[in-house]
Structures are given as structure tokens and as C-alpha cells.
Design a protein around this motif. Structure first.
Motif, short mmCIF file in Angstrom:
data_model
loop_
_atom_site.label_atom_id
_atom_site.label_comp_id
_atom_site.label_asym_id
_atom_site.label_seq_id
_atom_site.Cartn_x
_atom_site.Cartn_y
_atom_site.Cartn_z
N GLY A 27 8.50 -48.18 -30.55
CA GLY A 27 7.18 -47.95 -30.60
C GLY A 27 6.31 -48.80 -29.80
O GLY A 27 5.57 -48.43 -28.94
N LEU A 28 6.52 -50.13 -30.06
CA LEU A 28 5.55 -51.27 -29.45
C LEU A 28 5.90 -51.27 -27.93
O LEU A 28 5.07 -51.43 -27.23
CB LEU A 28 5.87 -52.52 -30.11
N VAL A 29 7.16 -51.12 -27.62
CA VAL A 29 7.65 -51.02 -26.14
C VAL A 29 7.05 -50.05 -25.49
O VAL A 29 6.68 -49.94 -24.25
CB VAL A 29 9.02 -51.16 -26.12
N SER A 30 6.90 -48.80 -26.15
CA SER A 30 6.37 -47.46 -25.64
C SER A 30 4.96 -47.99 -25.36
O SER A 30 4.41 -47.33 -24.26
CB SER A 30 6.73 -46.36 -26.43
N MET A 31 4.25 -48.55 -26.35
CA MET A 31 2.74 -48.67 -26.17
C MET A 31 2.43 -49.49 -25.02
O MET A 31 1.54 -49.54 -24.51
CB MET A 31 2.14 -49.03 -27.48
N ALA A 32 3.33 -50.60 -24.90
CA ALA A 32 3.11 -51.52 -23.93
C ALA A 32 3.26 -51.06 -22.51
O ALA A 32 2.37 -51.19 -21.72
CB ALA A 32 4.20 -52.92 -24.28
N ALA A 33 4.34 -50.03 -22.49
CA ALA A 33 4.50 -49.19 -21.08
C ALA A 33 3.22 -48.71 -20.94
O ALA A 33 2.76 -48.49 -19.65
CB ALA A 33 5.78 -48.54 -21.16
N GLY A 34 2.66 -47.74 -21.97
CA GLY A 34 1.49 -47.09 -21.59
C GLY A 34 0.45 -48.05 -20.93
O GLY A 34 -0.48 -47.64 -20.31
N TYR A 35 0.01 -49.07 -21.64
CA TYR A 35 -0.85 -50.03 -21.35
C TYR A 35 -0.52 -50.41 -19.66
O TYR A 35 -1.57 -50.56 -19.01
CB TYR A 35 -0.82 -51.16 -22.25
N LEU A 36 0.53 -51.07 -19.54
CA LEU A 36 1.03 -51.53 -18.30
C LEU A 36 1.05 -50.73 -17.17
O LEU A 36 1.20 -51.03 -16.03
CB LEU A 36 2.30 -52.50 -18.58
N TYR A 37 0.96 -49.41 -17.46
CA TYR A 37 1.13 -48.52 -16.50
C TYR A 37 -0.02 -48.67 -15.31
O TYR A 37 0.15 -48.73 -14.24
CB TYR A 37 0.90 -47.04 -16.98
N THR A 38 -1.08 -49.01 -15.89
CA THR A 38 -2.46 -49.25 -15.01
C THR A 38 -3.03 -50.69 -15.21
O THR A 38 -3.69 -50.98 -14.59
CB THR A 38 -3.36 -48.19 -15.03
N GLY A 39 -2.63 -51.24 -16.48
CA GLY A 39 -3.17 -52.58 -16.78
C GLY A 39 -2.28 -53.63 -16.30
O GLY A 39 -1.25 -53.48 -15.80
N MET A 94 -6.74 -43.18 -21.12
CA MET A 94 -7.88 -44.10 -21.23
C MET A 94 -7.70 -45.46 -20.66
O MET A 94 -8.88 -45.82 -19.91
CB MET A 94 -8.56 -44.12 -22.62
N PHE A 95 -6.70 -46.02 -20.84
CA PHE A 95 -6.44 -47.11 -20.12
C PHE A 95 -6.37 -46.97 -18.74
O PHE A 95 -6.95 -47.90 -17.81
CB PHE A 95 -5.18 -47.90 -20.48
N ASN A 96 -5.85 -45.91 -18.30
CA ASN A 96 -5.78 -45.46 -16.79
C ASN A 96 -7.13 -45.43 -16.42
O ASN A 96 -7.68 -46.06 -15.19
CB ASN A 96 -5.21 -44.05 -16.68
N GLU A 97 -8.09 -44.57 -16.99
CA GLU A 97 -9.61 -44.41 -16.63
C GLU A 97 -10.42 -45.82 -16.66
O GLU A 97 -10.86 -45.89 -15.50
CB GLU A 97 -10.34 -43.66 -17.82
N TYR A 98 -9.99 -46.70 -17.42
CA TYR A 98 -10.70 -47.96 -17.47
C TYR A 98 -10.18 -48.63 -16.26
O TYR A 98 -11.23 -49.54 -15.73
CB TYR A 98 -10.32 -48.68 -18.75
#
Length: 310
Positions: free
Chosen positions: A134-146, A71-75
Motif C-alpha cells: 500500500g505504501l509503495v502504491s501511495m508513493a507511486a501516486g505521489y511520484l506520478y507528478t511529484g 490532487m497531487f496532479n493538480e498541485y
């Protein structure tokens, strides 16, 4: 990631049905979160009695983070102008289906919040050090396109995705069951590292021309189409050879040789990219790459379970 051929000049159909929301999660990618959790758990079966609650919690958290990342990617693809009516792929719910960008972003953050709650349960039954991971993993997910410099715009997308969505998920799933990390668990995780990265590479091969126009510097762009396809084939070959070597050295059971059954999908992926240059025509090859990762992981897990119980 951001291209789905849509050449109609008619007004965009606004569809807010459940199918649109389901497609927003990009369901074909969710198996990439399921297979590593199962594999990490299967690796633990020889060491300890499995904790079903931890397995389910880890599975839910991984699926939620994967869906939120999509969804971050979509946005952000929409915000940066990458998604249009003429895009190819399953993204573009904002431009084609009229979903509000803010709603998509909010939903992604809500899924992250639920994943964090699930993570609290996991940490309470294993180690609170996993909270930081887990927080680092979530940050990586966001920063992939954000963020100011999205990982997706660099040559490191395959490595980041392979590490967090392949290797790390397997090892965390193994750790929460056993309380340790073993050499074998790392060795068996490496092909998933490679194959999850292959999914991103396949995506970037399909989107190569469009990504170049938008100024991305993906690995596929740096290597060129032919070089990227060659690398993709090499990633497949190395994954299968790695399993053969581990079997030969006696590190794992010969039953893990079941992964050979996924070879046709890998071959179909490479052939599909070699024979087709149109993004729409390359969609089956991209799908076959994702299926190779999923089937490979499931067969590894099956081999581990069979080897343990027989």
C-alpha cells in the motif's frame, strides 16, 4: 490532465462551492478505482464467502488514493506552470477557481492519511505485508507528478498506472478475500492492466502538443500522434482478444464474453482520436476510453457473478 479551453479575457471567477471541491477529485477517474476492486472481489466469489467489510474498506482506500493522486496532479501541474486559464480538461481548479495550492496539497495528504487508516483495518484482517504494498502504491501516486522526475514526464506513465490502478488493485482485492493469488486471478486482471494504461495514453494523445512544449517525453510524444492512436487501438484489441482466448481455453466462463458489449465505446474512442486533432474536440474520445475501461471491468465482474450463480 492539464488542458481545459478557457479563452475568456474576463477575470477568473473565484468559486469555492462544493462542486469545485468535487471536481477537484476528478470524479470521472474514480470509476477506474471502483471497477478493479469489484472485479477482484468477483473473482473471489468462487473460492470463498465474501467479507463485506473488507470489500468496502478496499473500495474506500482505492477511491481515496485515486482522488489524492488527482490532487497531487493538480498541485504539481500548477507549480510547474502546466495549468493556465487556457488549459483544456477538468483540472485547473487552482488557476480558475482560486483554490489555494497549499490547501489542495494538504487535502491530498489528508486523504492519504485516511486511506492509511483504512489500510490498517485491511491488514489486520488479512496480511501486514499489504502495508508495504500500500505504501509503495501511495508513493507511486505521489511520484506520478511529484518529485524531481515525475513519472508523467516519462514514457512509463501508462505502465505504472496500469500496474498500480489495474492489476495490483484487482489482485489485492482478491487476496484479502481469499488469502491467496491464483493463476486465473492474474490472467483475468491483465486486460485491466492494459485498459487503465489506455486511459493515460488517451490523455497524453490529447495533450501531445502541450506536453511537447513543456519538455515531457510521454509515450504519445515518442510514438507520434498516429503511432499513439495505433497503439491505443492495439491495446483495445488485445484486451478483447485476451478474454476470448481465456474463454476458448476454458479458463473462464463464457459469460465473461459480456465484455463485447463495451466494444462500441472502444470504437468511439479510436474514431474520435482519428477524426479530431483539437484538444477540446478530443475530449469525448478520451472520455470514451475511460468508459471502456469501466464498462469492461463491470461486465467482467457481472460475467463472473452470473457464471457462479447459474
Amino acid at each position: 490532465m492539464h488542458t481545459q479551453l478557457h479563452t475568456s479575457s474576463s477575470p477568473i471567477q473565484r468559486n469555492h462551492g462544493w462542486k469545485v471541491w468535487w471536481q477537484l477529485t476528478r470524479p470521472h477517474t474514480l470509476t477506474a478505482a471502483f471497477a478493479p476492486v469489484l472485479l477482484g472481489t468477483a473473482l473471489a466469489v468462487e473460492i470463498t464467502d465474501l467479507h463485506l467489510g473488507l470489500f468496502i474498506a478496499m473500495l474506500v482506500a482505492s477511491l481515496l488514493i485515486q482522488a489524492a493522486t488527482n490532487m497531487f496532479n493538480e498541485y504539481y501541474d500548477y507549480k510547474r506552470g502546466l495549468d493556465t486559464d487556457e488549459s483544456v480538461g477538468i483540472s485547473g481548479a487552482i488557476v480558475r477557481d482560486g483554490l489555494k495550492p497549499g490547501t489542495v496539497l494538504s487535502l491530498a495528504l489528508i486523504l492519504y492519511g485516511i486511506a492509511m487508516i483504512t489500510g490498517v483495518y485491511i491488514c489486520a484482517h488479512s496480511s501486514w505485508w499489504l502495508a508495504a504494498i500500500g505504501l509503495v502504491s501511495m508513493a507511486a501516486g505521489y511520484l506520478y507528478t511529484g518529485g524531481p522526475l515525475p513519472i508523467a514526464y516519462t514514457p512509463f506513465g501508462e505502465i505504472v498506472a496500469g500496474f498500480f490502478m489495474g492489476l495490483l488493485i484487482i489482485l489485492i482485492s482478491f487476496y484479502i478475500q481469499t488469502g491467496t493469488i491464483t493463476e486465473t486471478s492474474i490472467l483475468v486482471s491483465l486486460p485491466s492492466f492494459v485498459l487503465v494504461g489506455a486511459i493515460l495514453l488517451a490523455n497524453n494523445i490529447r495533450d501531445l502538443d502541450g506536453d511537447r512544449r513543456f519538455g515531457r517525453k510521454t509515450l504519445a510524444i515518442l510514438l507520434g500522434r498516429k503511432g499513439a492512436i495505433t497503439l491505443l487501438a492495439g491495446m483495445f484489441i488485445s484486451s478483447y482478444v485476451w478474454v476470448v482466448v481465456l474463454i476458448f481455453l476454458g479458463v473462464i466462463s463464457p459469460w465473461l464474453g459480456l465484455v463485447a458489449l463495451s466494444l462500441p465505446k472502444a470504437l468511439a474512442a479510436v474514431r474520435g482520436f482519428i477524426r479530431n486533432k483539437n484538444p477540446l474536440q478530443m475530449m469525448p474520445a478520451m472520455k470514451a476510453t475511460a468508459q471502456t475501461n469501466t464498462i469492461f471491468g463491470l461486465l467482467l465482474s457481472a460475467g463472473l457473478f452470473i457464471g457462479f450463480f447459474l
